[in-house]
Scaffold this motif. Structure first.
Motif, short mmCIF file in Angstrom:
data_model
loop_
_atom_site.label_atom_id
_atom_site.label_comp_id
_atom_site.label_asym_id
_atom_site.label_seq_id
_atom_site.Cartn_x
_atom_site.Cartn_y
_atom_site.Cartn_z
N THR A 381 1.14 -1.51 0.38
CA THR A 381 -0.11 0.33 0.04
C THR A 381 0.37 1.22 -0.09
O THR A 381 0.64 1.95 -0.09
CB THR A 381 -1.16 0.04 1.05
N ILE A 382 2.01 0.85 0.38
CA ILE A 382 3.29 2.18 0.69
C ILE A 382 4.29 1.58 -0.64
O ILE A 382 5.34 0.46 -0.11
CB ILE A 382 3.42 2.78 1.65
N ALA A 383 4.80 2.27 -1.50
CA ALA A 383 5.80 1.61 -2.55
C ALA A 383 7.21 3.13 -1.68
O ALA A 383 7.04 3.57 -2.48
CB ALA A 383 5.52 1.21 -3.35
N VAL A 384 8.66 2.35 -1.28
CA VAL A 384 9.43 3.24 -0.78
C VAL A 384 10.69 2.79 -2.38
O VAL A 384 10.97 1.83 -2.01
CB VAL A 384 10.32 3.26 0.65
N ILE A 385 11.35 3.77 -2.54
CA ILE A 385 12.30 3.82 -3.29
C ILE A 385 13.10 4.45 -3.06
O ILE A 385 13.60 5.38 -2.74
CB ILE A 385 12.04 4.46 -5.25
N LEU A 386 14.37 3.38 -2.44
CA LEU A 386 15.41 3.03 -1.87
C LEU A 386 16.89 3.67 -2.77
O LEU A 386 17.98 3.78 -2.55
CB LEU A 386 15.69 2.02 -0.82
N VAL A 387 16.80 2.77 -3.50
CA VAL A 387 17.47 2.81 -4.73
C VAL A 387 17.40 2.56 -5.72
O VAL A 387 16.56 1.71 -6.01
CB VAL A 387 18.95 1.40 -4.40
N ASP A 388 17.81 3.26 -6.47
CA ASP A 388 17.34 2.70 -8.08
C ASP A 388 18.53 1.12 -9.07
O ASP A 388 19.24 2.43 -9.94
CB ASP A 388 17.43 4.15 -8.65
N ARG A 396 8.83 0.72 -13.22
CA ARG A 396 8.50 2.14 -12.74
C ARG A 396 7.19 2.12 -13.25
O ARG A 396 6.53 3.17 -12.44
CB ARG A 396 9.52 2.55 -14.17
N MET A 397 6.99 1.34 -14.42
CA MET A 397 5.02 1.65 -15.01
C MET A 397 4.07 1.27 -13.44
O MET A 397 3.67 2.94 -13.63
CB MET A 397 5.28 1.01 -15.84
N PRO A 398 4.17 -0.02 -12.81
CA PRO A 398 3.38 0.23 -11.94
C PRO A 398 3.73 1.41 -10.58
O PRO A 398 2.90 1.15 -10.42
CB PRO A 398 3.59 -1.09 -11.54
N LEU A 399 5.19 1.79 -10.77
CA LEU A 399 5.35 3.09 -9.59
C LEU A 399 4.45 3.72 -10.28
O LEU A 399 3.74 4.39 -9.68
CB LEU A 399 6.71 2.64 -9.50
N MET A 400 4.53 3.99 -11.32
CA MET A 400 3.74 5.29 -12.11
C MET A 400 2.34 5.10 -11.83
O MET A 400 1.92 6.21 -11.48
CB MET A 400 3.71 5.64 -13.42
N LYS A 401 1.59 3.83 -11.29
CA LYS A 401 0.04 4.10 -11.29
C LYS A 401 0.22 3.56 -9.71
O LYS A 401 -1.42 3.81 -9.38
CB LYS A 401 -0.43 3.47 -12.02
N HIS A 402 0.78 3.34 -9.08
CA HIS A 402 0.73 3.01 -8.02
C HIS A 402 0.50 4.16 -6.63
O HIS A 402 1.12 5.71 -7.07
CB HIS A 402 2.28 3.07 -6.68
N PRO A 403 -0.88 3.96 -5.40
CA PRO A 403 -1.08 5.46 -4.94
C PRO A 403 0.45 6.33 -4.00
O PRO A 403 -0.24 7.16 -4.03
CB PRO A 403 -2.18 4.95 -4.33
N THR A 404 0.69 5.18 -3.81
CA THR A 404 1.43 5.80 -2.85
C THR A 404 2.85 5.86 -2.36
O THR A 404 3.17 4.70 -2.42
CB THR A 404 0.51 5.59 -1.13
N VAL A 405 3.70 6.28 -3.74
CA VAL A 405 5.14 6.81 -3.44
C VAL A 405 5.92 7.17 -3.00
O VAL A 405 5.82 8.43 -3.45
CB VAL A 405 5.67 5.94 -5.25
N ILE A 406 7.20 6.54 -1.90
CA ILE A 406 8.20 7.74 -1.72
C ILE A 406 9.39 7.29 -2.38
O ILE A 406 10.29 6.26 -2.29
CB ILE A 406 8.13 7.77 -0.21
N ASP A 407 9.76 8.49 -3.16
CA ASP A 407 11.10 8.06 -4.10
C ASP A 407 11.84 8.92 -3.31
O ASP A 407 11.94 10.24 -4.04
CB ASP A 407 10.43 8.55 -5.54
N THR A 408 12.83 8.26 -2.99
CA THR A 408 13.77 8.79 -2.20
C THR A 408 15.05 9.10 -4.02
O THR A 408 16.01 9.59 -3.13
CB THR A 408 14.67 8.26 -1.22
N ARG A 409 14.53 8.82 -5.08
CA ARG A 409 15.90 8.49 -5.87
C ARG A 409 15.35 9.12 -7.05
O ARG A 409 17.14 9.59 -7.51
CB ARG A 409 16.73 6.48 -5.50
#
Ligand code: SAJ
Length: 414
Positions: A381-388, A396-409
């Motif tokens: 329900t929450i996706a956190v991008i910690l390493v690219d 990338r595409m599924p993340l773009m559509k994800h409702p809650t993303v914390i993109d640190t990179r």
């Protein structure tokens, strides 16, 4: 006669360096206190992951030019590549260099060259020379006998990027700081046997400071980017777009924000400057503090998002300290994931394509599992991008559509 080189410390720097010298047909003896590392190398294998290193070591061992041992032996030149961590309070810890000086002194002979490669606070090469001189009063050293000394001593820092060590060892320029002109000349001649870059001569203190300066430069610049990311978050600005635009200026080149600075170099070396000159090194210290604080800021973002949901499932994408490598040491991504588990915010799905079991730091928690990126994104329900990692390109595409993303990179902002 064939030259023999003995390399103390068969880790991320010592082993590739030993193998490259061996590939140039020097007789190389690697010395390490770790029996497992010694046995692995003697069997033609490697105990660390670095592209192309396995082939290089295997070829060198098979051809009989490289072998490892736990017991120091006489040689023509000695290279020291042991760790220099810091102790409590960020004071440099030279115990491994001191231990090598004790182990090496008994086998030292007239005409030997000793080169320190470990990242070290200014003055360490002089300290090493003093330890060796105290142990071997029968030999003369450059600090007292200059160019006439029996033993030559120089500082020559490694500057290779993990993941590109084998290529950079050969191609990068080398800074060489001898304790006398003859020390520099001999060290330079040795490196020129495989270095295609320039070997540039200076004194030992400048060479020591040069290495610390390079990593502090990067740390200060990353701190600038990390500070900008926090400012932009507050002001509702996409920091990655902002940096792209600012970098269009011909004299601006800002680095990338992230979840913090990891690895065993950039997060450590600036402290070696701060500990020697605490009053003067103000910007360097603040940069360290800014970068060290970044993981806590990310954690706060995750906590706030989790508290907003009834049954949060948190995917932590990437655990390594930077993209496309398997190295988890001093990784802010791993530390953040560990804290998310410890805070008990919900179920945690850790994703790391470079490992196949949960790292020890996470293994003790019962709310975390290691899963594929695909599974994590279908359940989180929450996706956190910690390493690219490049391996996350498909996510990338599924993340773009994800409702809650914390993109640190800034992966989604490219
Ligand atoms: N990082 C950012 N933003 C950036 C660049 C890096 O957040 O724009 C982070 C990375 O994600 C990582 C950390 O900084 O967590 C360090 O990564 P890095 O790639 O900058 O550096 P290292 O630690 O892998 O290697 C550095 C290199 N030093 C410099 O580039 C000046 C390498 O050349 C040195 O040999 C190495 O330290 C070392 O051994 O000292």
């Amino acid at each position: 006669m064939e030259k023999t080189i003995s390399v103390f410390g068969l880790g991320y720097i010592g082993l590739p360096t030993a193998a490259i010298f061996a590939s140039r047909r020097f007789k190389v003896v690697g010395v390490d206190v770790d029996q497992h590392a010694v046995d692995t190398i003697n069997g033609g294998g490697v105990h660390i992951v670095e592209p192309d290193l396995d082939m290089l070591v295997q070829a060198a061992v098979t051809a009989g030019y490289l072998r490892a041992t736990t017991t120091p032996e006489p040689a023509d030149a000695f290279l020291i590549a042991v760790p220099t961590p810091f102790k409590n309070g960020h004071e440099p810890d030279l115990k491994y260099i001191e231990a090598v000086s004790k182990a090496l002194a008994p086998v030292l002979q007239r005409g030997n060259l000793v080169i320190l490669e470990s990242t070290s606070p200014v003055g360490t090469t002089e300290q090493l020379a003093a330890w060796l001189a105290a142990a071997r009063p029968d030999l003369t050293f450059p600090q007292t006998h200059g160019d006439a000394s029996d033993v030559r001593i120089a500082y020559c820092p490694e500057r290779v990027l993990p993941g590109q060590v084998v290529r950079e060892l050969v191609q990068n320029d080398r800074v060489i700081g001898g304790l006398s002109a003859k020390c520099s000349d001999e060290a330079s001649a040795l490196y020129k046997s495989f270095v295609e870059g320039e070997c540039i001569i200076t004194n030992a203190r400048t060479a020591e400071m040069c290495k610390l300066t390079e990593n502090s430069f990067r740390d200060v610049n990353i701190a600038f980017a990390n500070e900008l990311s926090i400012i932009c978050d507050k002001l509702g600005i996409d920091v990655w777009e902002l940096i792209r635009l600012a970098n269009r200026h011909p004299r601006v080149n800002i680095l990338q924000p992230g979840p913090g600075v990891g690895g065993h170099c950039i997060a450590v070396d600036p402290w070696f400057i701060v500990s020697k000159t605490p009053e003067e090194a103000r910007l360097i210290r603040i940069a360290r503090e800014v970068n060290d604080a970044k993981p806590h800021w990310v954690l706060e973002k995750i906590r706030a998002a989790a508290l907003d949901q009834r049954n949060p499932v948190i995917a932590c994408l990437g655990l390594s300290f930077k993209p496309n490598i398997d190295d988890l040491r001093e990784s802010p991504a791993l530390e953040i994931t560990r804290e998310v588990c410890a805070m008990g915010l919900g179920e945690v799905l850790a994703v790391e394509p470079f490992v196949d079991e949960l790292p020890a730091a996470l293994a003790g928690f019962d709310n975390v599992s290691l899963v594929s990126a695909e599974e994590a994104l279908s359940r989180a329900t929450i996706a956190v991008i910690l390493v690219d990692h490049a391996a996350f390109a498909e996510a990338r595409m599924p993340l773009m559509k994800h409702p809650t993303v914390i993109d640190t990179r800034g992966m989604l902002s490219r």
